[in-house]
Design a protein around this motif. Structure first.
Motif, PDB file in Angstrom:
ATOM      1  N   GLY A  52       0.826  -1.194   0.000  1.00 46.58           N
ATOM      2  CA  GLY A  52       0.000   0.000   0.000  1.00 46.58           C
ATOM      3  C   GLY A  52       0.864   1.248   0.000  1.00 46.58           C
ATOM      4  O   GLY A  52       1.981   1.249   0.541  1.00 46.58           O
ATOM      5  N   THR A  53       0.342   2.296  -0.601  1.00 46.06           N
ATOM      6  CA  THR A  53       1.035   3.575  -0.620  1.00 46.06           C
ATOM      7  C   THR A  53       0.009   4.680  -0.513  1.00 46.06           C
ATOM      8  O   THR A  53      -1.161   4.505  -0.869  1.00 46.06           O
ATOM      9  CB  THR A  53       1.863   3.742  -1.908  1.00 46.06           C
ATOM     10  OG1 THR A  53       2.607   4.966  -1.853  1.00 46.06           O
ATOM     11  CG2 THR A  53       0.977   3.754  -3.143  1.00 46.06           C
ATOM     12  N   ALA A  54       0.424   5.846  -0.018  1.00 44.42           N
ATOM     13  CA  ALA A  54      -0.527   6.920   0.263  1.00 44.42           C
ATOM     14  C   ALA A  54      -1.047   7.604  -0.992  1.00 44.42           C
ATOM     15  O   ALA A  54      -2.166   8.118  -1.005  1.00 44.42           O
ATOM     16  CB  ALA A  54       0.124   7.954   1.182  1.00 44.42           C
ATOM     17  N   ASN A  55      -0.242   7.617  -2.045  1.00 38.64           N
ATOM     18  CA  ASN A  55      -0.624   8.325  -3.261  1.00 38.64           C
ATOM     19  C   ASN A  55      -1.624   7.497  -4.067  1.00 38.64           C
ATOM     20  O   ASN A  55      -1.300   6.381  -4.502  1.00 38.64           O
ATOM     21  CB  ASN A  55       0.625   8.597  -4.117  1.00 38.64           C
ATOM     22  CG  ASN A  55       0.325   9.443  -5.327  1.00 38.64           C
ATOM     23  OD1 ASN A  55      -0.357   8.995  -6.244  1.00 38.64           O
ATOM     24  ND2 ASN A  55       0.830  10.659  -5.330  1.00 38.64           N
ATOM     25  N   PRO A  56      -2.843   7.998  -4.286  1.00 38.50           N
ATOM     26  CA  PRO A  56      -3.847   7.201  -5.004  1.00 38.50           C
ATOM     27  C   PRO A  56      -3.417   6.804  -6.407  1.00 38.50           C
ATOM     28  O   PRO A  56      -3.708   5.687  -6.858  1.00 38.50           O
ATOM     29  CB  PRO A  56      -5.069   8.125  -5.034  1.00 38.50           C
ATOM     30  CG  PRO A  56      -4.882   9.055  -3.882  1.00 38.50           C
ATOM     31  CD  PRO A  56      -3.404   9.274  -3.791  1.00 38.50           C
ATOM     32  N   ARG A  57      -2.725   7.695  -7.108  1.00 37.33           N
ATOM     33  CA  ARG A  57      -2.289   7.369  -8.465  1.00 37.33           C
ATOM     34  C   ARG A  57      -1.289   6.218  -8.447  1.00 37.33           C
ATOM     35  O   ARG A  57      -1.392   5.279  -9.255  1.00 37.33           O
ATOM     36  CB  ARG A  57      -1.672   8.593  -9.124  1.00 37.33           C
ATOM     37  CG  ARG A  57      -1.234   8.356 -10.563  1.00 37.33           C
ATOM     38  CD  ARG A  57      -0.690   9.628 -11.187  1.00 37.33           C
ATOM     39  NE  ARG A  57      -1.724  10.675 -11.231  1.00 37.33           N
ATOM     40  CZ  ARG A  57      -1.510  11.898 -11.663  1.00 37.33           C
ATOM     41  NH1 ARG A  57      -0.295  12.263 -12.079  1.00 37.33           N
ATOM     42  NH2 ARG A  57      -2.492  12.784 -11.690  1.00 37.33           N
ATOM     43  N   THR A  58      -0.341   6.273  -7.519  1.00 44.89           N
ATOM     44  CA  THR A  58       0.644   5.195  -7.421  1.00 44.89           C
ATOM     45  C   THR A  58      -0.018   3.899  -6.964  1.00 44.89           C
ATOM     46  O   THR A  58       0.303   2.820  -7.460  1.00 44.89           O
ATOM     47  CB  THR A  58       1.760   5.592  -6.440  1.00 44.89           C
ATOM     48  OG1 THR A  58       2.320   6.845  -6.838  1.00 44.89           O
ATOM     49  CG2 THR A  58       2.848   4.537  -6.410  1.00 44.89           C
ATOM     50  N   MET A  59      -0.956   4.018  -6.014  1.00 45.44           N
ATOM     51  CA  MET A  59      -1.676   2.832  -5.546  1.00 45.44           C
ATOM     52  C   MET A  59      -2.421   2.177  -6.694  1.00 45.44           C
ATOM     53  O   MET A  59      -2.428   0.944  -6.827  1.00 45.44           O
ATOM     54  CB  MET A  59      -2.637   3.236  -4.427  1.00 45.44           C
ATOM     55  CG  MET A  59      -3.337   2.067  -3.728  1.00 45.44           C
ATOM     56  SD  MET A  59      -2.255   1.093  -2.664  1.00 45.44           S
ATOM     57  CE  MET A  59      -2.192  -0.454  -3.590  1.00 45.44           C
ATOM     58  N   ARG A  60      -3.029   2.969  -7.549  1.00 43.58           N
ATOM     59  CA  ARG A  60      -3.735   2.405  -8.695  1.00 43.58           C
ATOM     60  C   ARG A  60      -2.761   1.712  -9.650  1.00 43.58           C
ATOM     61  O   ARG A  60      -3.076   0.639 -10.214  1.00 43.58           O
ATOM     62  CB  ARG A  60      -4.514   3.494  -9.431  1.00 43.58           C
ATOM     63  CG  ARG A  60      -5.191   3.040 -10.728  1.00 43.58           C
ATOM     64  CD  ARG A  60      -6.124   1.824 -10.477  1.00 43.58           C
ATOM     65  NE  ARG A  60      -6.691   1.326 -11.718  1.00 43.58           N
ATOM     66  CZ  ARG A  60      -7.901   1.650 -12.177  1.00 43.58           C
ATOM     67  NH1 ARG A  60      -8.668   2.487 -11.473  1.00 43.58           N
ATOM     68  NH2 ARG A  60      -8.363   1.155 -13.284  1.00 43.58           N
ATOM     69  N   GLN A  61      -1.598   2.293  -9.846  1.00 44.56           N
ATOM     70  CA  GLN A  61      -0.600   1.652 -10.702  1.00 44.56           C
ATOM     71  C   GLN A  61      -0.202   0.292 -10.139  1.00 44.56           C
ATOM     72  O   GLN A  61      -0.040  -0.675 -10.899  1.00 44.56           O
ATOM     73  CB  GLN A  61       0.620   2.559 -10.840  1.00 44.56           C
ATOM     74  CG  GLN A  61       0.354   3.825 -11.652  1.00 44.56           C
ATOM     75  CD  GLN A  61       1.518   4.805 -11.604  1.00 44.56           C
ATOM     76  OE1 GLN A  61       2.470   4.637 -10.838  1.00 44.56           O
ATOM     77  NE2 GLN A  61       1.449   5.843 -12.437  1.00 44.56           N
ATOM     78  N   PHE A  62      -0.046   0.209  -8.809  1.00 46.97           N
ATOM     79  CA  PHE A  62       0.264  -1.075  -8.174  1.00 46.97           C
ATOM     80  C   PHE A  62      -0.824  -2.094  -8.496  1.00 46.97           C
ATOM     81  O   PHE A  62      -0.550  -3.231  -8.895  1.00 46.97           O
ATOM     82  CB  PHE A  62       0.357  -0.921  -6.659  1.00 46.97           C
ATOM     83  CG  PHE A  62       1.553  -0.147  -6.167  1.00 46.97           C
ATOM     84  CD1 PHE A  62       2.482   0.376  -7.046  1.00 46.97           C
ATOM     85  CD2 PHE A  62       1.746   0.046  -4.809  1.00 46.97           C
ATOM     86  CE1 PHE A  62       3.582   1.089  -6.584  1.00 46.97           C
ATOM     87  CE2 PHE A  62       2.837   0.751  -4.337  1.00 46.97           C
ATOM     88  CZ  PHE A  62       3.749   1.276  -5.222  1.00 46.97           C
ATOM     89  N   LEU A  63      -2.075  -1.699  -8.303  1.00 45.78           N
ATOM     90  CA  LEU A  63      -3.193  -2.610  -8.525  1.00 45.78           C
ATOM     91  C   LEU A  63      -3.284  -3.032  -9.988  1.00 45.78           C
ATOM     92  O   LEU A  63      -3.546  -4.203 -10.295  1.00 45.78           O
ATOM     93  CB  LEU A  63      -4.493  -1.957  -8.067  1.00 45.78           C
ATOM     94  CG  LEU A  63      -4.618  -1.707  -6.562  1.00 45.78           C
ATOM     95  CD1 LEU A  63      -5.874  -0.896  -6.263  1.00 45.78           C
ATOM     96  CD2 LEU A  63      -4.622  -3.012  -5.783  1.00 45.78           C
ATOM     97  N   ASP A  64      -3.063  -2.085 -10.894  1.00 47.47           N
ATOM     98  CA  ASP A  64      -3.092  -2.416 -12.322  1.00 47.47           C
ATOM     99  C   ASP A  64      -2.045  -3.476 -12.660  1.00 47.47           C
ATOM    100  O   ASP A  64      -2.305  -4.406 -13.441  1.00 47.47           O
ATOM    101  CB  ASP A  64      -2.852  -1.164 -13.168  1.00 47.47           C
ATOM    102  CG  ASP A  64      -4.061  -0.248 -13.248  1.00 47.47           C
ATOM    103  OD1 ASP A  64      -5.189  -0.723 -13.006  1.00 47.47           O
ATOM    104  OD2 ASP A  64      -3.877   0.949 -13.558  1.00 47.47           O
TER     105      ASP A  64
END
Length: 428
Positions: free
Chosen positions: A38-50
């Protein structure tokens, strides 16, 4: 920040229901692999999930929350976001439902996401994830209380009852995973882990949850772990009628191998254990665990490594499994029955059981834990009881005396040394 109100109706986000993804994988005999990141930045978090979603394997995504959110300090989490500070996870309450809903929107109907948090008092978290359109999470009144802080067990039990009821009311198909099979991550004999997982699952069911999973963490011996998973499956069938459930295995959670080959082999062992025992889901660890914070690429490699190891195990001829369960089933059932006989309300029964020492987690320093139980690793590498305190169990016949600091550290490092020193380790 007012976290007392929550949206009345549940509107699912753009992901698949957790139970649907598990059912599809189970039907095809495929192991689901899952990271913890998990990371605080929503954009980075979405990249992780993608990136997890796009792997050519059966995987689910994770949004792991930060430490401020875990302890309920949402103002500090919000301040950290405003000041651009780095958080060690995703602050779901501070971000708010609109941001999180946008984060997961469009991930797809074949990909599920679970929120992981570590909170003994998670009501704000449950409200936030439901408002965001997510309804899969984990923890438990015991497993997220005793190891992680000083919250009184009775208070944790009370709040977790409210959380379960909220989850069941807002989203009847919601999924909740017990963390009870992972107490302290190491040096806990399997019977207690199995019993706690089943008891938390029964607690969830008593408060309305109908889709749940029971956890167990890989310990020191492959065959003993296989016996524990068999006992967990059998006991779940006996005590969790009226629910849909599956098993989740955690790759070893204690002191991790520091060499790449040792870390890979330990992960492969957990994947083979999961495949051989029919476990539906595996939480992985990475080669970096022993010396630094894992990167996204570390997590992706670990997911692929685990999936490949499980697939390889499934291609092998099924081993003849006729071994005894090492007494894990009988011990775990004894503990479960001793607790359930205390009170018809499972939450009250758990509080009473710990107060009387009927449940006692070795080396756990929480004030509500009796701290009389002790364990050791025997000559065959298996976890045994050296002292059972007031629990209705007998310690191992070949027990040991008082454990000094050096001996305790050797036990903590047993798995690390075993896998770091061996070039080739194969499950029996």
């Amino acid at each position: 920040m007012d976290t007392s109100q929550s949206i009345a109706t549940f509107e699912p986000a753009g992901t698949a229901p957790f139970r649907t993804v598990v059912a599809r994988a189970r039907a095809k005999g495929e192991l689901i692999v899952q990271p913890r990141m998990g990371t605080a930045n929503p954009r980075t978090m979405r990249q992780f999930l993608d990136k997890v979603r796009d792997l050519p394997i059966r995987a689910v995504g994770t949004i792991t929350l930060d430490s401020y959110t875990r302890v309920g300090d949402h103002r500090a989490a919000r301040q950290a976001l405003d000041e651009g500070e780095n958080l060690n996870g995703y602050p779901i309450v501070a971000h708010g439902a609109q941001i999180t809903r946008a984060l997961v929107e469009g991930l797809g109907g074949d990909f599920a996401v679970q929120v992981r948090h570590g909170s003994a008092l998670p009501l704000d978290i449950f409200r936030a994830l439901l408002d965001s359109g997510l309804d899969a999470t984990e923890g438990g009144p015991v497993s997220y209380c005793l190891p992680y802080g000083r919250t009184p067990l009775a208070r944790s039990v009370q709040e977790w009852a409210r959380c379960c009821e909220l989850l069941a009311e807002r989203s009847p198909s919601a999924h909740l995973e017990s963390f009870g099979g992972c107490m302290l991550g190491q040096l806990c004999p399997p019977a207690l882990l199995v019993a706690l997982s089943v008891l938390e699952g029964a607690f969830f069911a008593q408060h309305g949850i109908r889709d749940l999973s029971l956890s167990y963490t890989q310990q020191t011996d492959f065959q003993q772990d296989a016996a524990a998973l068999a006992a967990l499956r059998r006991l779940a069938g006996e005590y969790l009628g009226g629910t849909d459930w599956h098993l989740v295995l955690y790759t070893y959670m204690g002191v991790y191998p520091r060499t790449p080959h040792g870390a890979r082999e330990l992960l492969r062992h957990s994947a083979k254990l999961a495949a051989r025992c029919g476990v539906e889901r595996l939480i992985v660890k990475t080669e970096a665990e022993g010396h630094r914070i894992p990167t996204v690429d570390d997590n992706l490699r670990a997911l692929v490594t685990a999936a490949e190891a499980a697939a390889d195990e499934n291609r092998r001829p099924a081993p003849h499994v006729a071994a005894a369960d090492d007494g894990v089933y009988d011990e775990a059932r004894t503990l479960i029955d001793a607790v359930l006989e205390l009170d018809g309300d499972i939450g009250r029964a758990l509080v009473t059981a710990f107060a009387r020492g009927y449940l006692d987690v070795p080396y756990c320093l929480h004030a509500d834990n009796a701290q009389r139980a002790r364990s050791f690793i025997d000559g065959d590498g298996r976890l045994q009881w050296s002292s059972t305190g007031a629990m209705p169990l007998r310690p191992a016949k070949a027990g040991r005396g008082a454990l000094d600091a050096d001996g305790f550290l050797r036990m903590l490092s047993h798995v690390q040394y075993t896998f770091d020193r061996a070039d080739h380790l194969h499950p029996q």
